[in-house]
Write a protein that holds these residues in place. Structure first.
Motif, PDB file in Angstrom:
ATOM      1  N   UNK A   2       9.916 -41.984  -0.600  1.00  0.00           N
ATOM      2  CA  UNK A   2      10.197 -41.675   0.809  1.00  0.00           C
ATOM      3  C   UNK A   2      10.920 -40.331   0.882  1.00  0.00           C
ATOM      4  N   UNK A   3      10.272 -39.371   1.536  1.00  0.00           N
ATOM      5  CA  UNK A   3      10.795 -38.016   1.630  1.00  0.00           C
ATOM      6  C   UNK A   3      11.196 -37.717   3.074  1.00  0.00           C
ATOM      7  N   UNK A  54       8.974 -38.527   6.589  1.00  0.00           N
ATOM      8  CA  UNK A  54       9.522 -38.398   7.939  1.00  0.00           C
ATOM      9  C   UNK A  54      10.114 -36.992   8.069  1.00  0.00           C
ATOM     10  N   UNK A  55      10.166 -36.476   9.287  1.00  0.00           N
ATOM     11  CA  UNK A  55      10.562 -35.090   9.504  1.00  0.00           C
ATOM     12  C   UNK A  55      11.723 -35.000  10.473  1.00  0.00           C
ATOM     13  N   UNK A  56      12.664 -34.117  10.132  1.00  0.00           N
ATOM     14  CA  UNK A  56      13.748 -33.745  11.049  1.00  0.00           C
ATOM     15  C   UNK A  56      13.676 -32.236  11.226  1.00  0.00           C
ATOM     16  N   UNK A  76      20.671 -43.265   9.779  1.00  0.00           N
ATOM     17  CA  UNK A  76      19.491 -44.066   9.413  1.00  0.00           C
ATOM     18  C   UNK A  76      18.488 -43.249   8.607  1.00  0.00           C
ATOM     19  N   UNK A  77      18.292 -41.984   8.974  1.00  0.00           N
ATOM     20  CA  UNK A  77      17.350 -41.144   8.236  1.00  0.00           C
ATOM     21  C   UNK A  77      17.866 -40.825   6.832  1.00  0.00           C
ATOM     22  N   UNK A 114      22.605 -33.790   6.598  1.00  0.00           N
ATOM     23  CA  UNK A 114      23.041 -33.305   5.290  1.00  0.00           C
ATOM     24  C   UNK A 114      24.468 -33.730   4.983  1.00  0.00           C
ATOM     25  N   UNK A 115      25.309 -33.808   6.004  1.00  0.00           N
ATOM     26  CA  UNK A 115      26.668 -34.320   5.820  1.00  0.00           C
ATOM     27  C   UNK A 115      26.672 -35.824   5.544  1.00  0.00           C
ATOM     28  N   UNK A 116      25.665 -36.514   6.052  1.00  0.00           N
ATOM     29  CA  UNK A 116      25.605 -37.976   5.938  1.00  0.00           C
ATOM     30  C   UNK A 116      24.911 -38.432   4.656  1.00  0.00           C
TER      31      UNK A 116
END
Length: 391
Positions: free
Chosen positions: A4-5, A33-35, A72-73, A106-108
């Motif tokens: 999972x990327x 999944x994309x952000x 969640x991501x 990125x912090x999470x």
């Protein structure tokens, strides 16, 4: 499923290349999944990614459907990949700034993140950017450095987004293995040598160099300093392998290996070196005039000589490509050439993307079963590198 990327796309001109990356990953069996940052949306559309991946695309820290998408991501992903990674997002991640969805993800993210920087050469080389990259790397994150070339801004230099094939190699590596070989020096030989008969004709073999190149790539991605000595190969050398030496004949490869062999922690001799060469190659093209005899003489045995001179702390790994009695012949070669490990394979895998390696380490007996690695050559190379490191 490969893994999972979570693909984080930021606002650089290379953002359009992230569409192809998402496509290639999806076709290869990854769940993507994309952000996206707000600036990324100025270059590419969220629709591009949702249509290609058949997965969700996220652009806002405060989504109606999920009040805490950054958590969640981050939890969902096996690996978070920032591609392209602008100087801005690199700075935010290094300094702990979370002011939008991507920076807050990125912090999470407690797991290492893969950053693929792409930017103007002056921005990339700026001390602030280099310091931020060092901070991220020192924290255990992965940095796939950019290529050197012509940039979209018209400048020439380091900052070019790398080929997506190399990004995917990095993803496949870091899903399973860390970049923990910094400080290790590794010498790899790869490809086929070719012994000239005349200026046009030569004696060579079917080796494509794919296995040796995969091994060099795997070591380099894990942080080792790699020198590649190579003959004829079907693929180009990764841009992040800084030192490579073209040695197309057995003599040239022998000379190159002997010159560089002493200072390396690990040597992997994977090249298919010709065992024989013509005694007197013609300086002019030979004309066809019936049958003729070609007298051959043995070439120097690189692996055997390395076995005689290797330092105690150096690990020496050889290959045995056989057509019959594979394990028996490999064990004999292991002992005769004083190797730490030999990788035996069938000649039928030459030039193919898939392979099977039988690993036999020094000190084992005939009753000891070999360790077998099977699959795509790069995946096998990753496993082989781990095995070598743990010898």
């Amino acid at each position: 499923m490969e893994g999972k990327i979570l693909l984080c796309v930021t606002g650089g001109i290379a953002a359009y290349k992230a569409i192809d990356l998402a496509s290639q990953l999806t076709k290869s069996g990854f769940e993507v999944k994309t952000a996206m940052t707000k600036n990324a949306l100025k270059f590419v559309s969220a629709l591009n990614f949702s249509a290609i991946t058949n997965q969700s695309v996220h652009t806002d820290l405060f989504e109606d459907s999920d009040p805490i998408p950054h958590i969640h991501l981050a939890d969902w992903a096996d690996l978070t990949v920032v591609a392209p990674a602008t100087a801005n997002i690199i700075a935010k991640a290094a300094q702990g700034i979370g002011d939008d969805l991507v920076s807050t993800i990125l912090l999470s993210q407690p797991k290492p993140v893969l950053y693929v920087p792409a930017m103007n050469v002056h921005i990339y080389e700026h001390p602030a950017t280099q310091n931020n990259l060092k901070i991220l790397k020192d924290r255990g994150n992965y940095i796939l450095e950019p290529e050197t070339g012509l940039l979209a801004c018209g400048y020439e230099g380091k900052g070019k987004y790398p080929p997506n094939e190399e990004v995917i190699y990095a993803i496949r590596c870091y899903l399973k293995y860390p970049a923990d070989l910094t400080g290790k020096k590794v010498l790899v030989t790869a490809g086929a040598t070719a012994e000239p008969i005349d200026p046009m004709r030569m004696i060579t073999n079917k080796s494509s160099g794919k296995m040796g190149l995969s091994i060099a790539r795997a070591f380099a991605l894990r942080g080792a300093e790699v020198t590649l000595i190579y003959g004829i190969m079907s693929e180009s050398i990764p841009y992040y392998i800084k030192k490579s030496i073209f040695a197309p004949t057995a003599k040239l490869m022998y000379d190159a290996v002997m010159e560089h062999s002493k200072d390396y922690n690990i040597i992997v001799q994977c090249a298919a070196v010709s065992d024989y060469k013509p005694v007197k190659p013609s300086t002019q093209k030979l004309k066809k005039s019936g049958n003729f005899n070609l007298e051959l003489v043995a070439t120097p045995d690189i692996l055997e000589h390395l076995g005689k001179i290797k330092p105690k702390k150096q690990k020496l790994v050889g290959f045995a490509a056989e057509s019959e009695h594979i394990l028996e012949n490999a064990r004999e070669k292991l002992v005769k050439k004083n190797l730490d490990l030999i990788c035996a394979n069938n000649l039928e895998t030459a030039g193919k993307d898939e392979t099977t390696l039988n690993l036999i380490r020094a000190g084992t007996t005939k009753a000891t079963k070999s360790v077998q690695l099977t699959g795509n050559k790069f995946d096998v190379a990753l496993q082989l590198v781990e095995y070598i490191v743990n010898l």
